[in-house]
Motif scaffolding. Sequence first.
Motif, mmCIF file in Angstrom:
data_model
loop_
_atom_site.group_PDB
_atom_site.id
_atom_site.type_symbol
_atom_site.label_atom_id
_atom_site.label_comp_id
_atom_site.label_asym_id
_atom_site.label_seq_id
_atom_site.Cartn_x
_atom_site.Cartn_y
_atom_site.Cartn_z
ATOM 1 N N TYR A 7 -50.594 54.004 110.825
ATOM 2 C CA TYR A 7 -49.243 54.313 111.322
ATOM 3 C C TYR A 7 -49.297 54.778 112.767
ATOM 4 C CZ TYR A 7 -47.882 54.531 106.399
ATOM 5 O OH TYR A 7 -47.649 54.232 105.086
ATOM 6 N N THR A 9 -46.573 55.329 116.642
ATOM 7 C CA THR A 9 -45.298 55.113 117.334
ATOM 8 C C THR A 9 -45.382 53.842 118.190
ATOM 9 O OG1 THR A 9 -45.120 57.509 117.457
ATOM 10 C CG2 THR A 9 -43.579 56.258 118.774
ATOM 11 N N TYR A 10 -46.553 53.621 118.743
ATOM 12 C CA TYR A 10 -46.818 52.424 119.558
ATOM 13 C C TYR A 10 -45.806 52.229 120.670
ATOM 14 C CZ TYR A 10 -49.960 51.723 115.721
ATOM 15 O OH TYR A 10 -50.935 51.929 114.793
ATOM 16 N N GLY A 16 -55.609 51.555 124.032
ATOM 17 C CA GLY A 16 -56.048 52.468 122.967
ATOM 18 C C GLY A 16 -55.467 52.026 121.623
ATOM 19 N N LEU A 20 -57.560 50.527 118.368
ATOM 20 C CA LEU A 20 -57.392 51.170 117.061
ATOM 21 C C LEU A 20 -57.041 50.109 116.018
ATOM 22 C CD1 LEU A 20 -55.213 52.555 114.896
ATOM 23 C CD2 LEU A 20 -57.230 53.900 115.501
ATOM 24 N N LYS A 46 -40.780 64.335 119.161
ATOM 25 C CA LYS A 46 -41.019 63.277 120.148
ATOM 26 C C LYS A 46 -39.720 62.531 120.375
ATOM 27 C CE LYS A 46 -45.825 61.872 119.710
ATOM 28 N NZ LYS A 46 -46.669 60.690 119.644
ATOM 29 N N VAL A 92 -56.247 56.393 110.801
ATOM 30 C CA VAL A 92 -55.551 56.713 112.064
ATOM 31 C C VAL A 92 -56.604 57.219 113.041
ATOM 32 C CG1 VAL A 92 -53.173 57.298 111.390
ATOM 33 C CG2 VAL A 92 -54.990 59.012 111.157
ATOM 34 N N TRP A 96 -55.790 62.937 114.754
ATOM 35 C CA TRP A 96 -55.134 63.403 113.535
ATOM 36 C C TRP A 96 -56.132 63.980 112.521
ATOM 37 C CZ3 TRP A 96 -50.045 63.670 113.787
ATOM 38 C CH2 TRP A 96 -49.357 62.805 114.653
ATOM 39 N N PRO A 113 -62.504 57.093 115.940
ATOM 40 C CA PRO A 113 -62.530 57.788 117.241
ATOM 41 C C PRO A 113 -61.420 57.260 118.147
ATOM 42 C CG PRO A 113 -64.708 56.992 116.641
ATOM 43 C CD PRO A 113 -63.774 56.436 115.625
ATOM 44 N N ARG A 114 -60.731 58.175 118.779
ATOM 45 C CA ARG A 114 -59.645 57.811 119.674
ATOM 46 C C ARG A 114 -60.233 57.294 120.982
ATOM 47 N NH1 ARG A 114 -54.127 59.477 120.579
ATOM 48 N NH2 ARG A 114 -53.829 59.762 122.803
ATOM 49 N N THR A 115 -59.601 56.296 121.563
ATOM 50 C CA THR A 115 -60.068 55.784 122.855
ATOM 51 C C THR A 115 -59.742 56.806 123.943
ATOM 52 O OG1 THR A 115 -59.563 53.575 122.081
ATOM 53 C CG2 THR A 115 -59.913 53.830 124.449
ATOM 54 N N VAL A 118 -56.464 57.145 127.655
ATOM 55 C CA VAL A 118 -55.172 56.450 127.685
ATOM 56 C C VAL A 118 -54.287 56.969 126.547
ATOM 57 C CG1 VAL A 118 -56.110 54.498 126.359
ATOM 58 C CG2 VAL A 118 -54.020 54.178 127.673
ATOM 59 N N SER A 120 -49.790 57.085 125.248
ATOM 60 C CA SER A 120 -48.388 56.775 125.563
ATOM 61 C C SER A 120 -47.795 57.897 126.421
ATOM 62 C CB SER A 120 -47.571 56.644 124.286
ATOM 63 O OG SER A 120 -48.089 55.638 123.477
ATOM 64 N N ARG A 124 -45.983 57.410 129.919
ATOM 65 C CA ARG A 124 -44.591 57.796 130.163
ATOM 66 C C ARG A 124 -44.506 58.724 131.368
ATOM 67 N NH1 ARG A 124 -44.042 57.888 124.126
ATOM 68 N NH2 ARG A 124 -44.866 59.987 124.175
HETATM 69 N N1 CTP Z 1 -54.746 55.903 119.506
HETATM 70 C C1 CTP Z 1 -56.092 55.722 119.840
HETATM 71 N N2 CTP Z 1 -56.476 55.888 121.140
HETATM 72 C C2 CTP Z 1 -55.583 56.233 122.096
HETATM 73 C C3 CTP Z 1 -54.217 56.405 121.773
HETATM 74 C C4 CTP Z 1 -53.831 56.227 120.450
HETATM 75 O O1 CTP Z 1 -56.916 55.422 118.999
HETATM 76 N N3 CTP Z 1 -56.001 56.415 123.334
HETATM 77 C C5 CTP Z 1 -54.329 55.740 118.105
HETATM 78 C C6 CTP Z 1 -53.737 56.993 117.510
HETATM 79 O O2 CTP Z 1 -54.724 57.875 117.065
HETATM 80 C C7 CTP Z 1 -52.904 56.420 116.373
HETATM 81 C C8 CTP Z 1 -52.437 55.080 116.929
HETATM 82 O O3 CTP Z 1 -53.296 54.788 118.034
HETATM 83 O O4 CTP Z 1 -53.714 56.177 115.250
HETATM 84 C C9 CTP Z 1 -50.993 55.137 117.385
HETATM 85 O O5 CTP Z 1 -50.865 56.212 118.280
HETATM 86 P P1 CTP Z 1 -49.525 56.715 118.957
HETATM 87 O O6 CTP Z 1 -49.281 58.117 118.566
HETATM 88 O O7 CTP Z 1 -48.470 55.725 118.773
HETATM 89 O O8 CTP Z 1 -49.991 56.633 120.507
HETATM 90 P P2 CTP Z 1 -50.424 57.740 121.538
HETATM 91 O O9 CTP Z 1 -50.863 57.044 122.777
HETATM 92 O O10 CTP Z 1 -51.392 58.695 120.904
HETATM 93 O O11 CTP Z 1 -49.034 58.425 121.796
HETATM 94 P P3 CTP Z 1 -48.708 59.889 122.314
HETATM 95 O O12 CTP Z 1 -49.378 60.026 123.650
HETATM 96 O O13 CTP Z 1 -47.209 59.909 122.381
HETATM 97 O O14 CTP Z 1 -49.261 60.841 121.277
#
Ligand code: CTP
Length: 447
Positions: A7, A9-10, A16, A20, A46, A92, A96, A113-115, A118, A120, A124
Amino acid sequence: MVKVITYGTYDLLHYGHIRLLERAKALGDYLIVGVTADDFDKTRGKINVQQSLMERVEAVKATGIADEVIIEEYEGQKIDDIRRYGVDIFTVGSDWVGKFDYLNEYCQVIYLPRTEGVSSTELRQSRRAVSLGLVGDADFLNKIEKESRFVNGIRVTGICTRSLDRLSDAIRELGFATEDYEELLERVDAVYIRSQPEEHYAQVKLALERGRHVLCEAPMALSQAQCVELQELAAENKLVLMDAIKTAYATAYARMLLLLKGGRIGKIVSVDAVCTSLRDPAGQDPAEAGRHWDNVYEWGTTALLPVLQLLGGDYCSKSCAVRWFDEGKEHDSFVKADFVYPKAVASVKAGTGVKSEGELVISGTKGYVYVPAPWWKTDYFEIRYEDPNDNKRYFYQLDGEGIRYELVAFAKAVETGKQSFAIDAATSAAICRFMEDFRAGKDLVEI
Ligand code: CTP
Protein backbone atom coordinates in the motif's frame (compact mmCIF):
# COMPACT_ATOMS: atom_id res chain seq x y z
CA MET A 1 0.59 -18.83 -6.69
CA VAL A 2 2.09 -16.46 -4.11
CA LYS A 3 0.07 -13.27 -3.77
CA VAL A 4 1.74 -10.11 -2.51
CA ILE A 5 0.05 -6.88 -1.43
CA THR A 6 1.49 -3.43 -0.74
CA TYR A 7 0.00 0.00 0.00
CA GLY A 8 1.02 3.59 -0.45
CA THR A 9 0.01 7.08 -1.50
CA TYR A 10 2.25 7.16 -4.58
CA ASP A 11 2.08 10.91 -4.92
CA LEU A 12 4.40 12.23 -7.68
CA LEU A 13 5.55 8.66 -8.40
CA HIS A 14 9.30 8.41 -8.03
CA TYR A 15 12.22 6.01 -8.28
CA GLY A 16 11.83 4.90 -4.63
CA HIS A 17 8.25 3.78 -5.35
CA ILE A 18 9.24 1.89 -8.47
CA ARG A 19 12.05 0.04 -6.70
CA LEU A 20 9.66 -0.86 -3.90
CA LEU A 21 7.09 -2.17 -6.37
CA GLU A 22 9.68 -4.20 -8.27
CA ARG A 23 10.96 -5.84 -5.12
CA ALA A 24 7.43 -6.45 -3.86
CA LYS A 25 6.57 -8.16 -7.13
CA ALA A 26 9.73 -10.30 -6.89
CA LEU A 27 8.51 -11.67 -3.54
CA GLY A 28 5.77 -13.65 -5.28
CA ASP A 29 3.81 -14.23 -8.48
CA TYR A 30 1.00 -11.72 -8.28
CA LEU A 31 1.20 -8.13 -6.96
CA ILE A 32 -1.76 -6.13 -5.67
CA VAL A 33 -1.11 -2.43 -5.01
CA GLY A 34 -3.44 -0.47 -2.75
CA VAL A 35 -3.45 3.25 -3.48
CA THR A 36 -4.62 5.32 -0.56
CA ALA A 37 -7.69 7.48 -1.27
CA ASP A 38 -7.44 11.22 -0.63
CA ASP A 39 -9.75 11.27 2.34
CA PHE A 40 -8.22 8.41 4.20
CA ASP A 41 -4.89 10.06 3.77
CA LYS A 42 -6.23 13.26 5.26
CA THR A 43 -7.06 11.44 8.47
CA ARG A 44 -3.37 10.64 8.76
CA GLY A 45 -2.61 14.33 8.48
CA LYS A 46 -1.37 14.14 4.91
CA ILE A 47 -3.54 16.71 3.24
CA ASN A 48 -0.94 18.02 0.93
CA VAL A 49 -0.96 15.22 -1.59
CA GLN A 50 -0.48 16.93 -4.92
CA GLN A 51 -2.11 14.49 -7.28
CA SER A 52 -5.68 13.28 -7.34
CA LEU A 53 -6.47 9.68 -6.55
CA MET A 54 -7.05 8.87 -10.22
CA GLU A 55 -3.74 10.43 -11.26
CA ARG A 56 -1.92 8.36 -8.66
CA VAL A 57 -3.74 5.16 -9.64
CA GLU A 58 -2.90 5.79 -13.30
CA ALA A 59 0.75 6.39 -12.46
CA VAL A 60 0.99 3.08 -10.58
CA LYS A 61 -0.76 1.25 -13.43
CA ALA A 62 1.60 2.84 -15.95
CA THR A 63 4.61 1.22 -14.26
CA GLY A 64 3.27 -2.10 -15.52
CA ILE A 65 4.53 -3.77 -12.35
CA ALA A 66 1.23 -4.26 -10.55
CA ASP A 67 -1.09 -7.08 -11.57
CA GLU A 68 -3.97 -5.37 -9.85
CA VAL A 69 -4.49 -1.89 -8.41
CA ILE A 70 -7.07 -1.34 -5.69
CA ILE A 71 -8.08 1.70 -3.66
CA GLU A 72 -7.61 1.83 0.08
CA GLU A 73 -10.64 3.68 1.33
CA TYR A 74 -10.94 3.02 5.02
CA GLU A 75 -8.90 2.31 8.08
CA GLY A 76 -8.76 -1.41 8.83
CA GLN A 77 -9.20 -2.32 5.18
CA LYS A 78 -5.88 -4.16 5.03
CA ILE A 79 -7.18 -7.13 7.02
CA ASP A 80 -10.25 -7.31 4.80
CA ASP A 81 -8.14 -7.19 1.66
CA ILE A 82 -5.71 -9.86 2.84
CA ARG A 83 -8.59 -12.24 3.52
CA ARG A 84 -10.58 -11.34 0.42
CA TYR A 85 -7.70 -11.69 -2.04
CA GLY A 86 -6.06 -14.64 -0.27
CA VAL A 87 -2.83 -12.70 0.21
CA ASP A 88 0.31 -14.55 1.30
CA ILE A 89 2.71 -11.63 1.83
CA PHE A 90 2.13 -8.07 2.96
CA THR A 91 5.03 -5.75 2.29
CA VAL A 92 5.89 -2.05 2.69
CA GLY A 93 9.02 0.05 3.03
CA SER A 94 11.18 0.03 6.11
CA ASP A 95 9.85 3.44 7.19
CA TRP A 96 6.89 1.43 8.52
CA VAL A 97 8.86 -1.19 10.51
CA GLY A 98 6.76 -2.55 13.37
CA LYS A 99 3.66 -0.66 12.34
CA PHE A 100 2.08 -3.61 10.53
CA ASP A 101 3.26 -6.49 12.69
CA TYR A 102 -0.36 -7.05 13.68
CA LEU A 103 -0.97 -8.38 10.16
CA ASN A 104 1.30 -11.38 10.91
CA GLU A 105 -1.83 -13.05 12.18
CA TYR A 106 -3.19 -13.11 8.63
CA CYS A 107 -0.14 -13.42 6.36
CA GLN A 108 3.64 -12.96 6.27
CA VAL A 109 4.80 -9.35 6.80
CA ILE A 110 8.00 -8.18 5.10
CA TYR A 111 9.53 -4.71 5.44
CA LEU A 112 11.72 -3.86 2.46
CA PRO A 113 14.62 -1.39 2.84
CA ARG A 114 13.51 2.07 1.81
CA THR A 115 15.41 3.70 -1.04
CA GLU A 116 17.58 6.45 0.34
CA GLY A 117 17.40 10.02 -0.82
CA VAL A 118 13.97 10.31 -2.41
CA SER A 119 10.45 10.84 -1.07
CA SER A 120 7.17 12.39 -2.15
CA THR A 121 7.50 14.88 0.69
CA GLU A 122 10.83 16.12 -0.62
CA LEU A 123 9.53 16.30 -4.16
CA ARG A 124 6.56 18.35 -2.99
CA GLN A 125 8.78 20.64 -1.00
CA SER A 126 11.15 21.18 -3.86
CA ARG A 127 8.33 22.75 -5.81
CA ARG A 128 8.43 26.45 -5.22
CA ALA A 129 6.04 27.34 -2.42
CA VAL A 130 3.71 30.30 -2.75
CA SER A 131 4.98 32.98 -0.39
CA LEU A 132 2.03 34.32 1.52
CA GLY A 133 1.82 37.66 3.31
CA LEU A 134 -0.68 38.09 6.14
CA VAL A 135 -2.67 41.30 6.41
CA GLY A 136 -4.57 42.53 9.45
CA ASP A 137 -4.60 42.88 13.20
CA ALA A 138 -6.75 39.99 14.36
CA ASP A 139 -5.55 37.16 16.59
CA PHE A 140 -7.04 34.90 13.94
CA LEU A 141 -3.85 35.43 11.95
CA ASN A 142 -2.07 33.25 14.49
CA LYS A 143 -4.27 30.36 13.43
CA ILE A 144 -3.60 30.95 9.76
CA GLU A 145 0.15 30.92 10.34
CA LYS A 146 -0.13 27.75 12.43
CA GLU A 147 -2.31 25.95 9.92
CA SER A 148 -0.08 26.94 7.03
CA ARG A 149 2.55 24.63 8.48
CA PHE A 150 0.38 21.64 7.61
CA VAL A 151 0.21 22.64 3.98
CA ASN A 152 2.84 22.06 1.39
CA GLY A 153 3.04 24.65 -1.35
CA ILE A 154 2.44 27.67 0.90
CA ARG A 155 4.84 29.47 3.18
CA VAL A 156 3.91 32.46 5.29
CA THR A 157 6.78 34.87 4.83
CA GLY A 158 5.65 38.25 6.10
CA ILE A 159 2.94 40.33 7.67
CA CYS A 160 1.43 43.79 7.38
CA THR A 161 -0.09 44.71 10.73
CA ARG A 162 -0.48 47.45 13.30
CA SER A 163 -0.57 44.93 16.15
CA LEU A 164 2.57 42.87 15.94
CA ASP A 165 2.98 42.82 19.72
CA ARG A 166 -0.32 41.00 20.11
CA LEU A 167 0.43 38.25 17.61
CA SER A 168 2.17 34.92 18.16
CA ASP A 169 5.92 34.46 18.53
CA ALA A 170 5.93 32.50 15.29
CA ILE A 171 4.50 35.50 13.44
CA ARG A 172 6.89 37.90 15.13
CA GLU A 173 9.74 35.67 14.01
CA LEU A 174 8.70 35.62 10.37
CA GLY A 175 11.48 37.99 9.60
CA PHE A 176 9.40 40.52 7.76
CA ALA A 177 6.80 42.76 9.39
CA THR A 178 5.63 46.12 8.19
CA GLU A 179 2.80 48.60 8.53
CA ASP A 180 3.22 49.50 4.89
CA TYR A 181 0.95 47.34 2.74
CA GLU A 182 2.73 48.26 -0.50
CA GLU A 183 5.97 47.06 0.99
CA LEU A 184 4.44 43.69 1.84
CA LEU A 185 3.04 43.34 -1.68
CA GLU A 186 6.52 43.85 -3.09
CA ARG A 187 7.78 40.81 -1.24
CA VAL A 188 5.11 38.13 -1.59
CA ASP A 189 3.27 36.13 -4.27
CA ALA A 190 -0.06 36.23 -2.48
CA VAL A 191 -1.85 37.79 0.47
CA TYR A 192 -4.28 36.49 3.05
CA ILE A 193 -6.42 39.43 4.17
CA ARG A 194 -8.07 39.58 7.57
CA SER A 195 -8.23 43.33 8.11
CA GLN A 196 -11.45 45.16 8.90
CA PRO A 197 -14.06 44.55 6.17
CA GLU A 198 -14.09 48.29 5.37
CA GLU A 199 -10.46 47.94 4.25
CA HIS A 200 -10.91 44.85 2.10
CA TYR A 201 -11.89 46.35 -1.23
CA ALA A 202 -8.92 48.72 -1.45
CA GLN A 203 -6.48 46.09 -0.23
CA VAL A 204 -7.73 43.37 -2.57
CA LYS A 205 -7.71 45.80 -5.49
CA LEU A 206 -4.15 46.93 -4.88
CA ALA A 207 -2.93 43.35 -4.52
CA LEU A 208 -4.57 42.37 -7.82
CA GLU A 209 -3.15 45.44 -9.54
CA ARG A 210 0.28 44.44 -8.31
CA GLY A 211 -0.15 40.93 -9.71
CA ARG A 212 -0.67 39.18 -6.37
CA HIS A 213 -3.11 36.36 -5.66
CA VAL A 214 -5.64 37.01 -2.91
CA LEU A 215 -7.32 34.94 -0.24
CA CYS A 216 -9.65 37.33 1.61
CA GLU A 217 -11.97 36.74 4.53
CA ALA A 218 -15.50 37.31 3.28
CA PRO A 219 -16.95 39.79 2.60
CA MET A 220 -14.23 40.83 0.18
CA ALA A 221 -16.08 44.11 -0.49
CA LEU A 222 -19.01 45.99 0.95
CA SER A 223 -21.00 46.32 -2.25
CA GLN A 224 -21.93 43.93 -5.01
CA ALA A 225 -20.51 46.24 -7.68
CA GLN A 226 -17.14 46.40 -5.95
CA CYS A 227 -17.06 42.62 -5.58
CA VAL A 228 -17.79 42.10 -9.27
CA GLU A 229 -15.14 44.68 -10.15
CA LEU A 230 -12.56 42.74 -8.12
CA GLN A 231 -13.59 39.46 -9.71
CA GLU A 232 -13.18 40.99 -13.16
CA LEU A 233 -9.81 42.44 -12.26
CA ALA A 234 -8.62 39.03 -11.02
CA ALA A 235 -9.81 37.35 -14.22
CA GLU A 236 -8.13 39.98 -16.41
CA ASN A 237 -4.82 39.62 -14.58
CA LYS A 238 -5.14 35.83 -14.39
CA LEU A 239 -4.95 35.86 -10.62
CA VAL A 240 -6.68 33.78 -7.98
CA LEU A 241 -9.20 35.66 -5.86
CA MET A 242 -10.73 33.45 -3.22
CA ASP A 243 -13.12 33.98 -0.33
CA ALA A 244 -11.85 32.68 2.96
CA ILE A 245 -14.82 31.12 4.72
CA LYS A 246 -13.34 28.07 6.33
CA THR A 247 -16.60 26.13 6.51
CA ALA A 248 -16.80 26.00 2.72
CA TYR A 249 -13.60 23.97 2.62
CA ALA A 250 -14.56 21.38 5.25
CA THR A 251 -14.94 18.01 3.53
CA ALA A 252 -18.21 17.17 5.29
CA TYR A 253 -19.76 20.49 4.29
CA ALA A 254 -18.69 20.12 0.67
CA ARG A 255 -19.99 16.53 0.52
CA MET A 256 -23.28 17.60 2.05
CA LEU A 257 -23.78 20.23 -0.67
CA LEU A 258 -23.10 17.61 -3.34
CA LEU A 259 -25.61 15.18 -1.84
CA LEU A 260 -28.22 17.92 -1.69
CA LYS A 261 -27.59 18.99 -5.26
CA GLY A 262 -28.06 15.35 -6.20
CA GLY A 263 -31.61 15.51 -4.80
CA ARG A 264 -31.16 13.45 -1.65
CA ILE A 265 -33.87 15.31 0.26
CA GLY A 266 -35.99 16.13 -2.78
CA LYS A 267 -36.58 19.78 -3.54
CA ILE A 268 -35.06 22.14 -1.00
CA VAL A 269 -37.78 24.27 0.57
CA SER A 270 -36.10 25.83 3.58
CA VAL A 271 -32.58 26.55 4.80
CA ASP A 272 -32.14 27.67 8.40
CA ALA A 273 -28.70 28.51 9.70
CA VAL A 274 -27.72 29.81 13.13
CA CYS A 275 -24.24 30.99 14.17
CA THR A 276 -23.62 32.58 17.56
CA SER A 277 -20.83 32.98 20.05
CA LEU A 278 -21.14 35.28 23.04
CA ARG A 279 -18.39 37.79 23.15
CA ASP A 280 -17.13 39.88 25.97
CA PRO A 281 -18.48 43.41 25.41
CA ALA A 282 -14.90 44.58 25.91
CA GLY A 283 -14.40 43.14 22.46
CA GLN A 284 -16.21 46.18 21.15
CA ASP A 285 -13.91 48.62 22.87
CA PRO A 286 -12.66 51.06 20.20
CA ALA A 287 -9.14 50.48 21.51
CA GLU A 288 -9.59 46.88 20.50
CA ALA A 289 -10.83 47.79 17.05
CA GLY A 290 -9.19 45.63 14.47
CA ARG A 291 -9.22 42.57 16.67
CA HIS A 292 -12.85 41.75 16.21
CA TRP A 293 -15.30 42.14 13.44
CA ASP A 294 -18.85 43.31 13.84
CA ASN A 295 -21.26 40.44 14.20
CA VAL A 296 -22.88 40.85 10.79
CA TYR A 297 -19.52 40.26 9.13
CA GLU A 298 -18.15 37.73 11.56
CA TRP A 299 -21.14 35.41 11.74
CA GLY A 300 -23.46 36.81 9.10
CA THR A 301 -21.16 35.72 6.33
CA THR A 302 -20.88 32.12 7.51
CA ALA A 303 -24.60 31.84 8.22
CA LEU A 304 -25.41 33.14 4.73
CA LEU A 305 -23.13 30.63 3.05
CA PRO A 306 -25.44 27.57 2.88
CA VAL A 307 -28.44 29.74 2.03
CA LEU A 308 -26.74 31.37 -0.93
CA GLN A 309 -24.99 28.21 -2.07
CA LEU A 310 -28.15 26.13 -2.04
CA LEU A 311 -30.79 28.66 -3.06
CA GLY A 312 -28.72 31.28 -4.87
CA GLY A 313 -28.75 35.05 -4.65
CA ASP A 314 -31.98 35.70 -6.56
CA TYR A 315 -34.40 35.89 -3.68
CA CYS A 316 -37.72 37.73 -4.19
CA SER A 317 -37.63 39.51 -0.86
CA LYS A 318 -35.63 39.83 2.28
CA SER A 319 -36.33 41.23 5.74
CA CYS A 320 -33.73 41.74 8.36
CA ALA A 321 -33.83 42.62 12.06
CA VAL A 322 -30.87 43.99 13.96
CA ARG A 323 -30.06 44.47 17.61
CA TRP A 324 -27.34 47.05 18.16
CA PHE A 325 -24.55 46.68 20.64
CA ASP A 326 -24.04 50.35 21.26
CA GLU A 327 -26.07 53.54 21.42
CA GLY A 328 -24.29 54.87 18.39
CA LYS A 329 -25.67 51.91 16.42
CA GLU A 330 -22.33 51.21 14.88
CA HIS A 331 -21.87 47.66 16.08
CA ASP A 332 -24.52 44.97 15.90
CA SER A 333 -24.87 42.14 18.37
CA PHE A 334 -27.58 40.13 16.64
CA VAL A 335 -29.01 39.88 13.17
CA LYS A 336 -31.88 37.78 11.88
CA ALA A 337 -32.58 37.73 8.17
CA ASP A 338 -35.44 36.03 6.36
CA PHE A 339 -35.46 35.38 2.64
CA VAL A 340 -38.29 34.42 0.31
CA TYR A 341 -37.43 32.69 -2.96
CA PRO A 342 -39.90 31.68 -5.68
CA LYS A 343 -40.11 28.15 -4.28
CA ALA A 344 -38.25 28.26 -0.99
CA VAL A 345 -37.52 30.25 2.13
CA ALA A 346 -34.47 30.73 4.30
CA SER A 347 -33.49 32.27 7.59
CA VAL A 348 -30.21 33.09 9.19
CA LYS A 349 -29.45 34.13 12.75
CA ALA A 350 -26.06 35.55 13.66
CA GLY A 351 -25.11 36.76 17.11
CA THR A 352 -22.22 37.81 19.27
CA GLY A 353 -24.51 39.33 21.92
CA VAL A 354 -27.27 36.70 21.77
CA LYS A 355 -26.83 32.97 22.24
CA SER A 356 -28.70 30.24 20.42
CA GLU A 357 -28.29 26.66 19.18
CA GLY A 358 -25.75 26.78 16.36
CA GLU A 359 -27.34 24.29 14.04
CA LEU A 360 -28.10 24.07 10.36
CA VAL A 361 -31.32 22.51 9.10
CA ILE A 362 -32.13 22.10 5.44
CA SER A 363 -35.67 20.98 4.74
CA GLY A 364 -36.74 19.23 1.59
CA THR A 365 -39.76 17.52 0.11
CA LYS A 366 -38.42 14.05 0.90
CA GLY A 367 -36.35 14.57 4.02
CA TYR A 368 -34.05 16.98 5.79
CA VAL A 369 -30.43 17.53 6.66
CA TYR A 370 -29.48 18.17 10.25
CA VAL A 371 -26.03 19.50 11.10
CA PRO A 372 -25.54 19.79 14.87
CA ALA A 373 -23.82 22.73 16.57
CA PRO A 374 -21.34 24.05 15.80
CA TRP A 375 -22.35 23.35 12.22
CA TRP A 376 -19.76 25.76 10.80
CA LYS A 377 -17.05 23.34 11.90
CA THR A 378 -18.77 20.64 9.90
CA ASP A 379 -17.50 17.13 10.45
CA TYR A 380 -20.82 15.36 10.86
CA PHE A 381 -24.32 15.57 9.43
CA GLU A 382 -27.41 13.45 9.14
CA ILE A 383 -29.94 13.02 6.41
CA ARG A 384 -33.24 12.21 8.06
CA TYR A 385 -36.43 10.84 6.57
CA GLU A 386 -39.98 10.12 7.69
CA ASP A 387 -38.96 6.52 8.33
CA PRO A 388 -35.98 6.67 10.72
CA ASN A 389 -34.71 3.40 9.24
CA ASP A 390 -33.79 5.33 6.12
CA ASN A 391 -31.71 7.91 8.01
CA LYS A 392 -28.06 8.24 7.08
CA ARG A 393 -25.18 9.65 9.09
CA TYR A 394 -21.99 11.05 7.61
CA PHE A 395 -18.72 11.84 9.32
CA TYR A 396 -15.58 13.27 7.77
CA GLN A 397 -12.61 14.13 9.91
CA LEU A 398 -12.02 17.87 10.17
CA ASP A 399 -8.54 18.91 11.22
CA GLY A 400 -7.80 22.54 11.86
CA GLU A 401 -11.39 23.82 11.52
CA GLY A 402 -11.18 23.80 7.73
CA ILE A 403 -8.42 26.41 7.55
CA ARG A 404 -5.78 24.01 6.29
CA TYR A 405 -8.10 22.75 3.56
CA GLU A 406 -8.78 26.34 2.60
CA LEU A 407 -5.04 26.92 2.28
CA VAL A 408 -4.62 23.71 0.29
CA ALA A 409 -7.39 24.86 -2.09
CA PHE A 410 -5.71 28.26 -2.44
CA ALA A 411 -2.28 26.75 -3.12
CA LYS A 412 -3.81 24.42 -5.72
CA ALA A 413 -5.67 27.28 -7.40
CA VAL A 414 -2.48 29.34 -7.59
CA GLU A 415 -0.50 26.40 -8.93
CA THR A 416 -3.02 25.34 -11.55
CA GLY A 417 -4.27 28.84 -12.40
CA LYS A 418 -7.86 27.69 -11.90
CA GLN A 419 -10.21 29.31 -9.39
CA SER A 420 -11.43 26.96 -6.65
CA PHE A 421 -15.03 25.71 -6.89
CA ALA A 422 -15.68 25.92 -3.18
CA ILE A 423 -17.33 29.36 -3.23
CA ASP A 424 -18.38 30.59 -6.64
CA ALA A 425 -18.34 34.18 -7.85
CA ALA A 426 -22.12 34.54 -7.58
CA THR A 427 -22.16 33.49 -3.92
CA SER A 428 -19.35 35.88 -3.17
CA ALA A 429 -21.19 38.75 -4.85
CA ALA A 430 -24.44 37.87 -3.07
CA ILE A 431 -22.68 38.04 0.30
CA CYS A 432 -21.37 41.50 -0.58
CA ARG A 433 -24.83 42.59 -1.71
CA PHE A 434 -26.29 41.54 1.63
CA MET A 435 -23.67 43.63 3.45
CA GLU A 436 -24.36 46.58 1.16
CA ASP A 437 -28.09 46.46 1.96
CA PHE A 438 -27.41 46.04 5.66
CA ARG A 439 -25.16 49.09 5.78
CA ALA A 440 -27.68 51.13 3.83
CA GLY A 441 -30.46 50.08 6.21
CA LYS A 442 -32.36 48.42 3.38
CA ASP A 443 -35.03 45.88 4.46
CA LEU A 444 -33.78 46.47 8.02
CA VAL A 445 -35.72 46.95 11.27
CA GLU A 446 -34.21 47.57 14.68
CA ILE A 447 -35.24 45.58 17.74
N1 CTP B 1 9.16 3.96 -0.45
C1 CTP B 1 10.45 3.45 -0.58
N2 CTP B 1 11.49 4.31 -0.79
C2 CTP B 1 11.28 5.65 -0.85
C3 CTP B 1 9.98 6.18 -0.73
C4 CTP B 1 8.93 5.29 -0.53
O1 CTP B 1 10.66 2.25 -0.52
N3 CTP B 1 12.32 6.45 -1.02
C5 CTP B 1 8.04 3.04 -0.21
C6 CTP B 1 7.33 3.28 1.09
O2 CTP B 1 7.99 2.68 2.17
C7 CTP B 1 5.97 2.66 0.81
C8 CTP B 1 5.76 2.92 -0.67
O3 CTP B 1 7.06 3.24 -1.20
O4 CTP B 1 6.02 1.27 1.01
C9 CTP B 1 4.81 4.07 -0.91
O5 CTP B 1 5.27 5.18 -0.18
P1 CTP B 1 4.56 6.59 -0.05
O6 CTP B 1 4.26 6.85 1.37
O7 CTP B 1 3.49 6.70 -1.04
O8 CTP B 1 5.78 7.52 -0.56
P2 CTP B 1 6.79 8.45 0.21
O9 CTP B 1 7.77 8.96 -0.78
O10 CTP B 1 7.34 7.73 1.41
O11 CTP B 1 5.82 9.61 0.64
P3 CTP B 1 5.95 10.65 1.83
O12 CTP B 1 7.24 11.38 1.62
O13 CTP B 1 4.73 11.51 1.67
O14 CTP B 1 5.93 9.84 3.11
